[in-house]
Design a protein around this motif. Structure first.
Motif, mmCIF file in Angstrom:
data_model
loop_
_atom_site.group_PDB
_atom_site.id
_atom_site.type_symbol
_atom_site.label_atom_id
_atom_site.label_comp_id
_atom_site.label_asym_id
_atom_site.label_seq_id
_atom_site.Cartn_x
_atom_site.Cartn_y
_atom_site.Cartn_z
ATOM 1 N N LEU A 1 -12.714 -24.149 67.471
ATOM 2 C CA LEU A 1 -11.991 -25.406 67.246
ATOM 3 C C LEU A 1 -11.284 -25.864 68.516
ATOM 4 O O LEU A 1 -10.870 -25.052 69.351
ATOM 5 C CB LEU A 1 -10.945 -25.220 66.141
ATOM 6 N N HIS A 2 -11.141 -27.176 68.662
ATOM 7 C CA HIS A 2 -10.330 -27.706 69.753
ATOM 8 C C HIS A 2 -8.881 -27.259 69.571
ATOM 9 O O HIS A 2 -8.432 -26.989 68.450
ATOM 10 C CB HIS A 2 -10.389 -29.239 69.769
ATOM 11 N N ASP A 3 -8.139 -27.211 70.665
ATOM 12 C CA ASP A 3 -6.736 -26.804 70.581
ATOM 13 C C ASP A 3 -5.940 -27.755 69.699
ATOM 14 O O ASP A 3 -5.036 -27.332 68.965
ATOM 15 C CB ASP A 3 -6.117 -26.763 71.980
ATOM 16 N N SER A 4 -6.266 -29.032 69.757
ATOM 17 C CA SER A 4 -5.554 -30.016 68.937
ATOM 18 C C SER A 4 -5.779 -29.755 67.455
ATOM 19 O O SER A 4 -4.840 -29.853 66.646
ATOM 20 C CB SER A 4 -6.016 -31.429 69.292
ATOM 21 N N THR A 5 -7.006 -29.404 67.090
ATOM 22 C CA THR A 5 -7.307 -29.093 65.694
ATOM 23 C C THR A 5 -6.575 -27.830 65.260
ATOM 24 O O THR A 5 -6.059 -27.754 64.140
ATOM 25 C CB THR A 5 -8.825 -28.908 65.499
ATOM 26 N N SER A 6 -6.526 -26.840 66.145
ATOM 27 C CA SER A 6 -5.825 -25.598 65.827
ATOM 28 C C SER A 6 -4.336 -25.850 65.600
ATOM 29 O O SER A 6 -3.728 -25.260 64.703
ATOM 30 C CB SER A 6 -6.016 -24.574 66.953
ATOM 31 N N MET A 7 -3.753 -26.732 66.398
ATOM 32 C CA MET A 7 -2.341 -27.071 66.212
ATOM 33 C C MET A 7 -2.118 -27.749 64.863
ATOM 34 O O MET A 7 -1.129 -27.474 64.168
ATOM 35 C CB MET A 7 -1.865 -27.983 67.338
ATOM 36 N N MET A 8 -3.031 -28.626 64.480
ATOM 37 C CA MET A 8 -2.923 -29.268 63.175
ATOM 38 C C MET A 8 -3.041 -28.235 62.061
ATOM 39 O O MET A 8 -2.301 -28.275 61.070
ATOM 40 C CB MET A 8 -4.009 -30.329 63.009
ATOM 41 N N PHE A 9 -3.967 -27.289 62.232
ATOM 42 C CA PHE A 9 -4.140 -26.229 61.232
ATOM 43 C C PHE A 9 -2.868 -25.383 61.093
ATOM 44 O O PHE A 9 -2.500 -24.980 59.992
ATOM 45 C CB PHE A 9 -5.330 -25.340 61.612
ATOM 46 N N ILE A 10 -2.208 -25.105 62.210
ATOM 47 C CA ILE A 10 -0.976 -24.317 62.169
ATOM 48 C C ILE A 10 0.071 -25.024 61.305
ATOM 49 O O ILE A 10 0.728 -24.403 60.461
ATOM 50 C CB ILE A 10 -0.436 -24.074 63.591
ATOM 51 N N SER A 11 0.219 -26.331 61.500
ATOM 52 C CA SER A 11 1.195 -27.075 60.705
ATOM 53 C C SER A 11 0.830 -27.061 59.229
ATOM 54 O O SER A 11 1.706 -26.916 58.364
ATOM 55 C CB SER A 11 1.291 -28.522 61.212
ATOM 56 N N LEU A 12 -0.450 -27.186 58.900
ATOM 57 C CA LEU A 12 -0.887 -27.184 57.505
ATOM 58 C C LEU A 12 -0.694 -25.812 56.867
ATOM 59 O O LEU A 12 -0.297 -25.705 55.703
ATOM 60 C CB LEU A 12 -2.355 -27.598 57.415
ATOM 61 N N MET A 13 -0.964 -24.743 57.623
ATOM 62 C CA MET A 13 -0.797 -23.394 57.082
ATOM 63 C C MET A 13 0.664 -23.082 56.815
ATOM 64 O O MET A 13 0.994 -22.384 55.853
ATOM 65 C CB MET A 13 -1.398 -22.362 58.045
ATOM 66 N N LEU A 14 1.558 -23.588 57.657
ATOM 67 C CA LEU A 14 2.984 -23.360 57.449
ATOM 68 C C LEU A 14 3.492 -24.111 56.224
ATOM 69 O O LEU A 14 4.399 -23.649 55.530
ATOM 70 C CB LEU A 14 3.782 -23.773 58.686
ATOM 71 N N ILE A 15 2.916 -25.267 55.914
ATOM 72 C CA ILE A 15 3.308 -26.017 54.717
ATOM 73 C C ILE A 15 2.828 -25.293 53.467
ATOM 74 O O ILE A 15 3.583 -25.084 52.519
ATOM 75 C CB ILE A 15 2.748 -27.451 54.760
ATOM 76 N N GLY A 16 1.558 -24.909 53.430
ATOM 77 C CA GLY A 16 1.036 -24.131 52.317
ATOM 78 C C GLY A 16 0.748 -24.952 51.084
ATOM 79 O O GLY A 16 0.447 -26.149 51.148
ATOM 80 N N GLY A 17 0.857 -24.306 49.910
ATOM 81 C CA GLY A 17 0.513 -24.939 48.640
ATOM 82 C C GLY A 17 1.736 -25.181 47.783
ATOM 83 O O GLY A 17 2.796 -25.576 48.271
ATOM 84 N N GLY A 18 1.597 -24.931 46.479
ATOM 85 C CA GLY A 18 2.668 -25.226 45.545
ATOM 86 C C GLY A 18 3.405 -23.996 45.078
ATOM 87 O O GLY A 18 2.857 -22.889 45.048
ATOM 88 N N PRO A 19 4.685 -24.146 44.688
ATOM 89 C CA PRO A 19 5.427 -23.033 44.085
ATOM 90 C C PRO A 19 4.772 -22.580 42.786
ATOM 91 O O PRO A 19 4.060 -23.353 42.141
ATOM 92 C CB PRO A 19 6.811 -23.642 43.832
ATOM 93 N N THR A 20 5.024 -21.350 42.386
ATOM 94 C CA THR A 20 4.425 -20.724 41.193
ATOM 95 C C THR A 20 2.909 -20.857 41.232
ATOM 96 O O THR A 20 2.259 -21.086 40.217
ATOM 97 C CB THR A 20 4.970 -21.335 39.882
ATOM 98 N N SER A 21 2.333 -20.697 42.412
ATOM 99 C CA SER A 21 0.885 -20.744 42.564
ATOM 100 C C SER A 21 0.441 -19.511 43.329
ATOM 101 O O SER A 21 1.235 -18.622 43.624
ATOM 102 C CB SER A 21 0.463 -22.016 43.316
ATOM 103 N N THR A 22 -0.836 -19.471 43.667
ATOM 104 C CA THR A 22 -1.371 -18.361 44.446
ATOM 105 C C THR A 22 -1.317 -18.637 45.941
ATOM 106 O O THR A 22 -1.834 -17.854 46.729
ATOM 107 C CB THR A 22 -2.832 -18.089 44.026
ATOM 108 N N ALA A 23 -0.719 -19.753 46.337
ATOM 109 C CA ALA A 23 -0.675 -20.147 47.743
ATOM 110 C C ALA A 23 0.615 -19.680 48.402
ATOM 111 O O ALA A 23 1.564 -19.274 47.741
ATOM 112 C CB ALA A 23 -0.809 -21.658 47.868
ATOM 113 N N GLY A 24 0.639 -19.740 49.749
ATOM 114 C CA GLY A 24 1.805 -19.331 50.507
ATOM 115 C C GLY A 24 2.440 -20.505 51.224
ATOM 116 O O GLY A 24 2.329 -21.656 50.796
ATOM 117 N N GLY A 25 3.096 -20.235 52.369
ATOM 118 C CA GLY A 25 3.758 -21.277 53.139
ATOM 119 C C GLY A 25 5.135 -21.610 52.602
ATOM 120 O O GLY A 25 5.623 -21.008 51.650
ATOM 121 N N ILE A 26 5.776 -22.607 53.215
ATOM 122 C CA ILE A 26 7.091 -23.032 52.739
ATOM 123 C C ILE A 26 6.963 -23.847 51.462
ATOM 124 O O ILE A 26 7.964 -24.123 50.802
ATOM 125 C CB ILE A 26 7.846 -23.844 53.806
ATOM 126 N N LYS A 27 5.772 -24.266 51.120
ATOM 127 C CA LYS A 27 5.408 -25.002 49.914
ATOM 128 C C LYS A 27 5.499 -26.518 50.136
ATOM 129 O O LYS A 27 6.333 -27.016 50.890
ATOM 130 C CB LYS A 27 6.259 -24.604 48.704
#
Length: 447
Positions: free
Chosen positions: A291-317
């Motif tokens: 991946l381009h570095d710009s795409t990787s940076m976008m992915f980092i932000s998305l991974m830190l956000i994560g999914g929803g509470p009371t779900s199987t996902a992680g991140g800050i939600k």
């Protein structure tokens, strides 16, 4: 012996529920590692470091791997991984309540308190209905997903092997684990229509949160849905098009990712899958390391956000992210009260958002610092790895296999906190103490 048991029971009863749940998850990780160390669990020699890392990744439904799940583990070893994924994704207390219910045994107030913490709820009311909803959703989605995935996997691997591959990937997808028994992940199925529909459907449903699903199933009107459900759907409805669209824009001409496909439809298909999987699941249908570095940076932000509470996902939600945006907008508008969809957001909720975000940033920063100090790898690869571990995503730019023993320990710790950290944080945030002394207001210059 009885005295020791009584003392142990007294110590445990005095512990906060989140701490006990954290200990239970740690015990499950150790037991899982012990099972993986059995001679008939693996086809190649593995170390305790390999077993602990794999078990932690499975229980925390992350998906970072130091072993080839399909080649290095036997069928029994793969079954252990699938079981750990199911236990970690479903939640230990949810599983315990389901077993007790099947046996006709009462849960008790203590069990309900632990269940409340495991499901990140503010009260013990309606927990039984929520657990029943969870059971229905899990059984239906995983069985239906496995049956549909056999349409792709059975023709390739034969009947029994194909069924197992379909079941394993259905469990992994619904629990947002990102584990795959294939050496290159789902790259060989980058344009397969079944994989590109069923796998995302499973991890989107699993990552949106059981509370949202409970509202959707029981309340047919948008107005009757809770504020949590509305905010979660709003955030998800924005993040999915954003991630899919930005991935397509940034990677369209990259010859190692989207650029290798001549068909516009194929590029859009890969963009769809890789865009929606980034926040939660961690599957890949393209080379993440390319991946381009710009795409990787976008992915980092998305991974830190994560999914929803009371779900199987992680991140800050997602809800945390949305409330943070709402609070920021309210500040610039000089609004004293936060509100959304005709409902106000309490100040203590905003304080919780601030605390959770601050602790998450500090944890990620410290982990990146430790790995940067102990490894000669590229800074972006290290940051990507840590964000993936904290968000329990499982995507990697190739650093996982190169981690030292110290680096593995750091990632294991981050994965564990990414899964159980919010539970412990929630306990401390829920501890109120009435101030005995009032102090005069002081002036602080900020910004």
């Amino acid at each position: 012996m009885k005295v020791l048991l009584r003392r142990a029971a007294s110590v445990v009863s005095g512990m906060p529920p989140p701490l006990i749940l954290s200990i239970l998850y740690a015990v499950l990780i150790v037991l899982g590692a012990a099972l993986l160390m059995l001679p008939f669990s693996h086809t190649v020699p593995i170390s305790w470091s390999d077993a602990i890392f794999t078990s932690t990744s499975a229980v925390t439904v992350t998906g970072l791997v130091v072993l080839d799940t399909g080649a290095d583990l036997t069928w029994f070893g793969q079954f252990v991984v699938a079981f750990l994924i199911q236990m970690g994704g479903l939640g230990l207390m949810t599983f315990a309540v389901l077993i007790l219910g099947a046996l006709g045994l009462p849960v008790g107030i203590t069990g309900k308190l632990y269940l409340r913490e495991d499901l990140n709820q503010s009260s013990v009311h309606q927990l039984s209905k929520l657990v029943l909803t969870i059971l229905k959703v899990v059984v239906f989605c995983e069985v239906a997903g496995a049956m549909l995935l056999t349409l792709t996997f059975v023709p390739h691997y034969g009947f029994w092997q194909g069924i197992w591959e379909a079941l394993f990937h259905s469990i992994s997808a619904f629990n947002n684990a990102g584990f795959s028994t294939f050496p290159n992940g789902l790259v060989p199925y980058a344009t397969d229509p079944v994989v590109n529909v069923i796998i995302p459907a499973l991890f989107i449903i699993g990552g949106i949160g059981y509370v949202v699903l409970h509202d959707i199933f029981t309340q047919k009107s948008w107005r009757a849905w809770s504020l949590h459900t509305k905010i979660m759907l709003l955030g998800t409805g924005f993040l999915i098009p954003w991630s899919v669209g930005m991935f397509a824009v940034l990677e369209w001409s990259n010859p190692d990712t989207l650029g290798q496909f001549d068909s516009i439809f194929a590029r859009l298909t890969v963009s769809w899958f890789q865009g929606v999987t980034t926040r939660t699941a961690g599957f890949n249908t393209t080379d993440i390391g390319a991946l381009h570095d710009s795409t990787s940076m976008m992915f980092i932000s998305l991974m830190l956000i994560g999914g929803g509470p009371t779900s199987t996902a992680g991140g800050i939600k997602v809800t945390t992210f949305v409330v943070m945006i709402i609070a920021t907008v309210a500040f610039f508008r000089r609004q004293q009260q936060l509100h959304a969809f005709g409902r106000s957001i309490a100040p203590d909720q905003v304080m919780k958002v601030m605390a959770l975000t601050a602790i998450s940033v500090i944890l990620v920063f410290v982990a990146v610092f430790l790995l940067t100090a102990s490894h000669d790898g590229h800074f972006l690869d290290i940051s990507f790895e840590v964000a993936s571990a904290f968000g329990t995503v499982g995507l990697s730019r190739g650093l996982t296999a190169e981690l030292s023993e110290f680096g593995r320990a750091v990632i294991v710790f981050v994965m564990f906190l990414g899964r159980v950290g919010p539970l412990t944080l929630g306990f401390f945030l829920a501890t109120h103490s009435a101030p005995r002394v009032r102090y005069p207001e002081g002036k602080i210059y900020l910004g």
